[in-house]
Write a protein that holds these residues in place. Sequence first.
Motif, PDB file in Angstrom:
ATOM      1  N   LYS A 192      54.556  35.756  46.010  1.00 43.59           N
ATOM      2  CA  LYS A 192      53.126  35.604  44.951  1.00 43.59           C
ATOM      3  C   LYS A 192      54.197  35.321  43.767  1.00 43.59           C
ATOM      4  CE  LYS A 192      49.320  36.739  46.962  1.00 43.59           C
ATOM      5  NZ  LYS A 192      48.330  36.165  47.922  1.00 43.59           N
TER       6      LYS A 192
ATOM      7  N   ASN B 156      53.879  31.102  44.721  1.00 43.48           N
ATOM      8  CA  ASN B 156      52.424  30.392  44.256  1.00 43.48           C
ATOM      9  C   ASN B 156      51.420  31.930  44.022  1.00 43.48           C
ATOM     10  OD1 ASN B 156      50.489  29.514  45.270  1.00 43.48           O
ATOM     11  ND2 ASN B 156      50.849  28.661  47.042  1.00 43.48           N
ATOM     12  N   LYS B 157      50.866  32.101  43.206  1.00 41.32           N
ATOM     13  CA  LYS B 157      49.728  33.310  43.358  1.00 41.32           C
ATOM     14  C   LYS B 157      48.714  32.943  44.291  1.00 41.32           C
ATOM     15  CE  LYS B 157      46.956  32.090  38.999  1.00 41.32           C
ATOM     16  NZ  LYS B 157      45.307  31.913  39.518  1.00 41.32           N
ATOM     17  N   ASP B 158      48.538  32.134  44.520  1.00 45.12           N
ATOM     18  CA  ASP B 158      46.877  31.875  45.874  1.00 45.12           C
ATOM     19  C   ASP B 158      47.958  31.884  47.179  1.00 45.12           C
ATOM     20  OD1 ASP B 158      45.378  32.387  43.594  1.00 45.12           O
ATOM     21  OD2 ASP B 158      45.346  30.020  43.349  1.00 45.12           O
ATOM     22  N   GLY B 159      49.372  31.351  46.748  1.00 44.35           N
ATOM     23  CA  GLY B 159      49.657  31.420  47.968  1.00 44.35           C
ATOM     24  C   GLY B 159      50.303  33.032  49.445  1.00 44.35           C
TER      25      GLY B 159
ATOM     26  N   ASP C 249      52.262  35.642  50.782  1.00 47.19           N
ATOM     27  CA  ASP C 249      53.378  36.856  50.528  1.00 47.19           C
ATOM     28  C   ASP C 249      54.734  37.263  50.983  1.00 47.19           C
ATOM     29  OD1 ASP C 249      52.453  38.071  52.913  1.00 47.19           O
ATOM     30  OD2 ASP C 249      51.340  39.497  52.233  1.00 47.19           O
TER      31      ASP C 249
END
Length: 135
Positions: free
Chosen positions: A52, A55-58, A60
């Motif tokens: 995360k 890419n915090k929305d990608g 894990d």
Amino acid sequence: MSDAKNPFEMMMQQAQDMARAMNPALEHFSPKGFEQLWPTIPKEWMEMAFGKGFNKDGLDSKTRLFLTLAGLTMQGAQADTQVRITVRHLLEAGATKQEIAEAIAQMSMFAGIPAMTRAGQLAKEVMDEQEDDET
């Protein structure tokens, strides 16, 4: 006809010579030695670098590692060290043995039974080593 090596062999020899020149200890380097040097990256580091944090929305880090294991399984017996390291990282990231076995088994349809079997053997080696360390 000349005794010249093919370009790939020449490139590999040059790389090995350069590595030995920079560090003579690399003359006897093996991928298994690298495994022993750094068997796993801490879970928090993996998440920061590949999860995360990247890419915090990608995906894990655990999911990324499962994708890596699937790709390595597809390569068959060409990536033994990388499979073992990835399994160690998956365990560190919280994956269960069952999840790892399922991911490898899933690849049987795409990589074939021999590749799946080899990856399964390597994963079992890692899991057995970890059990031995825990006792």
